[in-house]
Design a protein around this motif. Structure first.
Motif, PDB file in Angstrom:
ATOM      1  N   GLY A 113       0.819  -1.204   0.000  1.00  0.00           N
ATOM      2  CA  GLY A 113       0.000   0.000   0.000  1.00  0.00           C
ATOM      3  C   GLY A 113       0.850   1.249   0.000  1.00  0.00           C
ATOM      4  N   SER A 114       0.445   2.227  -0.819  1.00  0.00           N
ATOM      5  CA  SER A 114       1.137   3.511  -0.829  1.00  0.00           C
ATOM      6  C   SER A 114       0.292   4.580  -0.151  1.00  0.00           C
ATOM      7  N   SER A 115      -1.001   4.574  -0.434  1.00  0.00           N
ATOM      8  CA  SER A 115      -1.882   5.591   0.149  1.00  0.00           C
ATOM      9  C   SER A 115      -2.796   5.016   1.222  1.00  0.00           C
ATOM     10  N   SER A 116      -2.772   3.686   1.383  1.00  0.00           N
ATOM     11  CA  SER A 116      -3.600   3.057   2.408  1.00  0.00           C
ATOM     12  C   SER A 116      -2.731   2.103   3.214  1.00  0.00           C
ATOM     13  N   VAL A 117      -3.272   1.638   4.332  1.00  0.00           N
ATOM     14  CA  VAL A 117      -2.522   0.752   5.223  1.00  0.00           C
ATOM     15  C   VAL A 117      -2.176  -0.559   4.537  1.00  0.00           C
ATOM     16  N   SER A 118      -3.119  -1.075   3.758  1.00  0.00           N
ATOM     17  CA  SER A 118      -2.957  -2.427   3.234  1.00  0.00           C
ATOM     18  C   SER A 118      -3.178  -2.496   1.728  1.00  0.00           C
ATOM     19  N   GLY A 119      -2.087  -2.620   0.984  1.00  0.00           N
ATOM     20  CA  GLY A 119      -2.182  -2.875  -0.446  1.00  0.00           C
ATOM     21  C   GLY A 119      -2.353  -4.363  -0.688  1.00  0.00           C
ATOM     22  N   SER A 120      -2.451  -4.753  -1.944  1.00  0.00           N
ATOM     23  CA  SER A 120      -2.659  -6.173  -2.254  1.00  0.00           C
ATOM     24  C   SER A 120      -1.488  -7.031  -1.784  1.00  0.00           C
ATOM     25  N   SER A 121      -0.259  -6.525  -1.910  1.00  0.00           N
ATOM     26  CA  SER A 121       0.893  -7.308  -1.450  1.00  0.00           C
ATOM     27  C   SER A 121       0.858  -7.518   0.058  1.00  0.00           C
ATOM     28  N   ASN A 122       0.446  -6.493   0.795  1.00  0.00           N
ATOM     29  CA  ASN A 122       0.312  -6.648   2.250  1.00  0.00           C
ATOM     30  C   ASN A 122      -0.645  -7.785   2.585  1.00  0.00           C
ATOM     31  N   MET A 123      -1.753  -7.859   1.826  1.00  0.00           N
ATOM     32  CA  MET A 123      -2.775  -8.851   2.107  1.00  0.00           C
ATOM     33  C   MET A 123      -2.289 -10.250   1.761  1.00  0.00           C
ATOM     34  N   PHE A 124      -1.721 -10.429   0.570  1.00  0.00           N
ATOM     35  CA  PHE A 124      -1.223 -11.739   0.176  1.00  0.00           C
ATOM     36  C   PHE A 124      -0.126 -12.206   1.141  1.00  0.00           C
ATOM     37  N   GLU A 125       0.761 -11.311   1.491  1.00  0.00           N
ATOM     38  CA  GLU A 125       1.857 -11.644   2.400  1.00  0.00           C
ATOM     39  C   GLU A 125       1.327 -12.050   3.770  1.00  0.00           C
ATOM     40  N   TYR A 126       0.351 -11.316   4.271  1.00  0.00           N
ATOM     41  CA  TYR A 126      -0.222 -11.604   5.588  1.00  0.00           C
ATOM     42  C   TYR A 126      -0.768 -13.028   5.654  1.00  0.00           C
ATOM     43  N   PHE A 127      -1.394 -13.470   4.578  1.00  0.00           N
ATOM     44  CA  PHE A 127      -2.014 -14.800   4.576  1.00  0.00           C
ATOM     45  C   PHE A 127      -1.044 -15.906   4.175  1.00  0.00           C
ATOM     46  N   GLY A 128       0.225 -15.557   3.949  1.00  0.00           N
ATOM     47  CA  GLY A 128       1.241 -16.582   3.732  1.00  0.00           C
ATOM     48  C   GLY A 128       1.637 -16.836   2.292  1.00  0.00           C
TER      49      GLY A 128
END
Length: 331
Positions: A112-127
């Motif tokens: 994410g650049s303008s928000s807390v969670s971009g798509s990479s943050n989400m995919f990474e979080y779930f493994g």
């Protein structure tokens, strides 16, 4: 670079070929950080042109680590970000509904650049394990219906401007590039933009690409279908406005789309929606964006039929199944 800067400082524009050449030379490390910063600042002082954007895009796609998924009729769903709305991960959720409905997805994204969670943050979080291996990505598309392309692994040319972008701490032309440089060259693309000026620029670029595409902007500033009001879209076939009623839904209060202040909070919403425990507003917004993605692939289908297809993918838990299968492949 000195000649180019002097040329640009007079208000002149680059041709597509000139823009292409400049970005290739930047990627090759021919210029100092100060020169690059001056060059990027030009496009903060004035709007980039469609021809310049097309040239920069062409250069980055030529320099990328390309992935061949041409045997699949893939789609990417991505927003520009930058709308400042702090929504939950609507576009990313839509890709799993598409996969659950039987479509093939090549999702391109980043942190994410303008928000807390971009798509990479989400995919990474779930493994999910970021990779750029052709065989692994193809297997994910075949078995789960979706793969994820973490932008930094596919665009080494961006490293040459990383320190400059970090030092400048403002949006640059590269913030506009992400949605239009998917290294797998998907045949279909749904892109959300934060204003109509960017929509026009992307339209100029995409209509030369040969892709099926829909570019959408919610007129109150969201870079996706938000259902908070009317939206404008343009595609390779037509353009029009869409209201929440066109999707069969009631308007959604903006606070219903809030994604939280942490990646963990965003991930909780993400999982709730896939498991059928999201709010009605959250589910309807994801279904609406998925429906537009389906219509991008199949423009002959009515929006109502696309909404029904997207809704079935979510409520039957097939979207959840695609998510779980993808994560299983990354254990």
């Amino acid at each position: 670079m000195k000649d180019t800067l002097n040329y640009l400082f007079t208000g002149s524009r680059l041709t597509k070929a000139e823009a292409h050449q400049m970005l290739v030379r930047i990627a090759e490390g021919q210029f100092s950080d100060s020169e690059i910063a001056s060059f990027l600042t030009v496009f903060r002082m004035r709007q980039i042109t469609g021809e310049e954007l097309a040239g920069f895009r062409q250069a980055l796609l030529e320099l990328c680590v390309a992935i061949d998924l041409s045997e699949y009729n893939t789609i990417d769903v991505v927003g520009t970000g930058g709308d400042g709305k702090d929504t939950f991960n609507i576009s990313t959720l839509s890709t799993f509904l598409l996969a659950g409905a039987g479509y093939k997805v090549a999702k391109h994204g980043n942190y994410g650049s303008s928000s807390v969670s971009g798509s990479s943050n989400m995919f990474e979080y779930f493994g999910y394990q970021f990779n750029n291996k052709q065989d692994k990505l193809k297997r994910e598309v075949e078995d789960a219906g979706i793969c994820f392309l973490h932008a930094p692994l596919f665009h080494p040319a961006m490293k040459s401007v990383g320190s400059v972008r970090k030092a400048l701490k403002v949006k640059t032309l590269f913030n506009m590039m992400g949605p239009i440089i998917n290294p797998s060259f998907p045949k279909n693309q749904l892109v959300g933009v934060y204003d109509l000026d960017v929509m026009d620029l992307y339209h100029q670029v995409f209509r030369e690409s040969g892709q099926n595409y829909i570019i959408v902007n919610s007129l109150d500033g969201y870079d996706e279908i938000s259902l908070t009001g009317d939206a404008r879209f343009v595609s390779n076939l037509t353009e029009d406005n869409l209201s929440p009623a066109d999707f069969g839904f009631a308007p959604v209060p903006p606070e219903e789309l809030y994604g939280g202040e942490t990646v963990e909070a965003a991930a909780k919403i993400f999982k709730n929606v896939l498991e059928g425990a999201g709010t009605e507003a959250q589910q309807n917004v994801v279904i609406s964006n998925t429906a537009l993605g389906i219509q991008c692939i199949h423009p002959e289908k009515s929006l109502a039929d696309c909404v029904a297809e997207a809704s079935e993918s979510l409520k039957s838990k097939r979207a959840l199944g695609a998510f779980r299968k993808l994560m299983e492949l990354n254990v």
